[in-house]
Design a protein around this motif. Structure first.
Motif: not given
Length: 105
Positions: A12-20
């Motif tokens: 989830q953290l990786a996904s959120m970081l990719r989303d900016g």
């Protein structure tokens, strides 16, 4: 530490970081949705350290997280690919959890 929960957190953290979403904000949002326990407490303290301006390496060193994890996160941040490294870590902890479940069974 529950490796399955830790793997999910990192996905989830990786996904959120990719989303900016900034790292501190992403950790805070994810911690809000976690059940009480040692992992949530450590991650909450990590977020507080980062929010107060503590460098990532120092903040990670203060926490009771696996050394392998801390070093990999530092590498991901230095290489400007933290989401990619977090995804690899999530896969690692998912496999560790699956192995542990098989060994227990």
């Amino acid at each position: 530490m529950n490796h399955d929960e830790f793997a999910f957190f990192n996905q989830q953290l990786a996904s959120m970081l990719r989303d900016g979403i900034p790292l501190e904000g992403a950790i805070k949002q994810l911690c809000a949705g976690m059940r009480q326990g040692p992992l949530r407490a450590e991650l909450g303290l990590l977020e507080a350290d980062l929010a107060s301006g503590t460098p990532l390496a120092t903040a990670l060193a203060r926490r009771k997280l696996p050394e392998f994890y801390s070093r990999m996160v530092e590498l991901g941040a230095r290489s400007n690919d933290l989401p990619g490294v977090l995804t690899l870590l999530a896969d690692h902890y998912q496999r560790a959890h699956a192995l542990w479940v098989r060994l227990k069974g």
